[in-house]
Design a protein around this motif. Structure first.
Motif, short mmCIF file in Angstrom:
data_model
loop_
_atom_site.label_atom_id
_atom_site.label_comp_id
_atom_site.label_asym_id
_atom_site.label_seq_id
_atom_site.Cartn_x
_atom_site.Cartn_y
_atom_site.Cartn_z
N MET A 85 0.85 -1.17 0.00
CA MET A 85 0.00 0.00 0.00
C MET A 85 0.90 1.24 0.00
SD MET A 85 -3.00 1.10 2.73
CE MET A 85 -3.96 -0.38 2.55
N ARG A 86 0.57 2.20 -0.86
CA ARG A 86 1.32 3.45 -0.90
C ARG A 86 1.18 4.18 0.43
NH1 ARG A 86 -2.05 5.15 -5.40
NH2 ARG A 86 -2.37 6.93 -4.04
N ALA A 87 2.15 5.03 0.71
CA ALA A 87 2.16 5.75 1.99
C ALA A 87 0.91 6.61 2.17
CB ALA A 87 3.42 6.61 2.10
N ASP A 88 0.48 7.31 1.11
CA ASP A 88 -0.71 8.16 1.24
C ASP A 88 -1.98 7.32 1.44
OD1 ASP A 88 -0.51 7.25 -1.42
OD2 ASP A 88 -1.64 8.97 -2.19
N ALA A 89 -2.04 6.18 0.79
CA ALA A 89 -3.20 5.28 0.96
C ALA A 89 -3.21 4.71 2.38
CB ALA A 89 -3.16 4.16 -0.07
N ARG A 90 -2.05 4.36 2.89
CA ARG A 90 -1.95 3.84 4.25
C ARG A 90 -2.38 4.91 5.26
NH1 ARG A 90 2.46 1.50 3.81
NH2 ARG A 90 3.83 3.25 4.21
N ARG A 91 -1.92 6.15 5.03
CA ARG A 91 -2.32 7.25 5.92
C ARG A 91 -3.83 7.44 5.88
NH1 ARG A 91 2.29 9.65 3.93
NH2 ARG A 91 1.09 10.79 2.38
N ASN A 92 -4.43 7.39 4.69
CA ASN A 92 -5.89 7.54 4.58
C ASN A 92 -6.60 6.42 5.33
OD1 ASN A 92 -5.92 9.92 3.14
ND2 ASN A 92 -6.06 8.91 1.15
N LEU A 115 -9.01 7.00 8.49
CA LEU A 115 -10.39 6.53 8.49
C LEU A 115 -10.70 5.66 9.70
CD1 LEU A 115 -10.77 5.88 4.68
CD2 LEU A 115 -12.25 7.39 6.06
N VAL A 116 -9.78 4.79 10.06
CA VAL A 116 -9.98 3.94 11.24
C VAL A 116 -10.04 4.80 12.50
CG1 VAL A 116 -8.91 2.16 12.70
CG2 VAL A 116 -9.04 1.84 10.22
N SER A 117 -9.11 5.73 12.63
CA SER A 117 -9.09 6.61 13.79
C SER A 117 -10.37 7.44 13.89
CB SER A 117 -7.86 7.53 13.71
OG SER A 117 -7.89 8.48 14.73
N THR A 118 -10.79 7.99 12.77
CA THR A 118 -12.02 8.79 12.75
C THR A 118 -13.23 7.92 13.04
OG1 THR A 118 -11.00 10.29 11.14
CG2 THR A 118 -13.41 10.38 11.36
N ALA A 119 -13.27 6.74 12.48
CA ALA A 119 -14.40 5.82 12.73
C ALA A 119 -14.48 5.48 14.21
CB ALA A 119 -14.26 4.57 11.88
N ARG A 120 -13.35 5.29 14.85
CA ARG A 120 -13.35 5.01 16.31
C ARG A 120 -14.09 6.12 17.05
NH1 ARG A 120 -7.49 3.12 18.42
NH2 ARG A 120 -8.61 3.20 20.38
N ASP A 121 -13.74 7.36 16.71
CA ASP A 121 -14.37 8.51 17.38
C ASP A 121 -15.86 8.59 17.08
OD1 ASP A 121 -11.82 9.16 18.33
OD2 ASP A 121 -11.50 10.72 16.82
N VAL A 122 -16.20 8.44 15.83
CA VAL A 122 -17.61 8.55 15.44
C VAL A 122 -18.42 7.40 16.02
CG1 VAL A 122 -19.22 8.59 13.48
CG2 VAL A 122 -17.09 9.90 13.36
N PHE A 123 -17.89 6.19 15.99
CA PHE A 123 -18.60 5.05 16.59
C PHE A 123 -18.79 5.26 18.08
CE2 PHE A 123 -17.01 1.88 13.14
CZ PHE A 123 -17.99 2.32 12.27
N ALA A 124 -17.77 5.83 18.75
CA ALA A 124 -17.89 6.09 20.18
C ALA A 124 -18.99 7.11 20.47
CB ALA A 124 -16.55 6.56 20.74
#
Length: 181
Positions: free
Chosen positions: A1-8, A12-21
């Motif tokens: 996975m490219r670095a920018d794709a990995r960062r995205n 997304l996982v980090s943001t989803a954690r917050d939104v799910f919480a």
């Protein structure tokens, strides 16, 4: 996975954690993409379904909890590290109740994610147990899976109590885990 794709994907996982919480596992995926600052297409390229995103969030959280075992051992004496990790495990179980239905669907026994999570948690528990045994402060018959079941069971048992009840129950269990003098 490219670095920018990995960062995205990580964003997304980090943001989803917050939104799910905040809003539960049924939160709109478009909101997660918007808060992460990416388009819906980017979200769906990385996570083609809600279940895939929930699974990624869960895996990330389990990885963090497993990594805490080593971090706690670097900060505390072995028995205190084990006690602190058990408290964190109980909070982890307690705070994932909102995701429980989605997790049961997305993370079924025998799946790669479930096996990965089990192996990471067992390794973390074994690290704590080995350190406690080396220090002579833990009974000899405790197995890593026992530690996981105890933490999970106490979290479930304390569901209708308060934090003081959960802490007291864990203190009782921890006293029973001490090595025999």
């Amino acid at each position: 996975m490219r670095a920018d794709a990995r960062r995205n994907a990580e964003l997304l996982v980090s943001t989803a954690r917050d939104v799910f919480a905040e809003k539960g596992a049924d939160a709109p995926l478009d909101e997660i993409a918007r808060r992460a600052g990416v388009g819906a297409g980017t979200l769906y390229r990385h996570f083609p379904s809600r279940e895939a995103l929930v699974e990624a969030v869960y895996r990330d959280e389990v990885g963090e909890l497993a990594d805490r075992a080593t971090a706690l051992l670097n900060e505390y004496e072995p028995y205190q590290a084990l006690a602190n990790w058990m408290r964190e495990q109980m909070r982890f179980v307690d705070h994932r109740r909102g995701l429980a239905a989605n997790l049961k669907f997305a993370v079924r026994p025998g799946t790669e994610t479930m096996n990965w999570c089990r192996d990471r948690m067992l390794a973390a528990a074994a690290t704590l147990i080995d350190a406690c045994r080396a220090a002579g402060v833990l009974r000899d018959d405790l197995e890593p899976f026992d530690l996981l079941r105890l933490g999970h069971g106490l979290a479930v048992a304390g569901e209708f109590g308060d934090q003081a009840d959960a802490d007291r129950m864990l203190d009782i269990v921890l006293a029973g885990l001490r090595g025999q003098d």
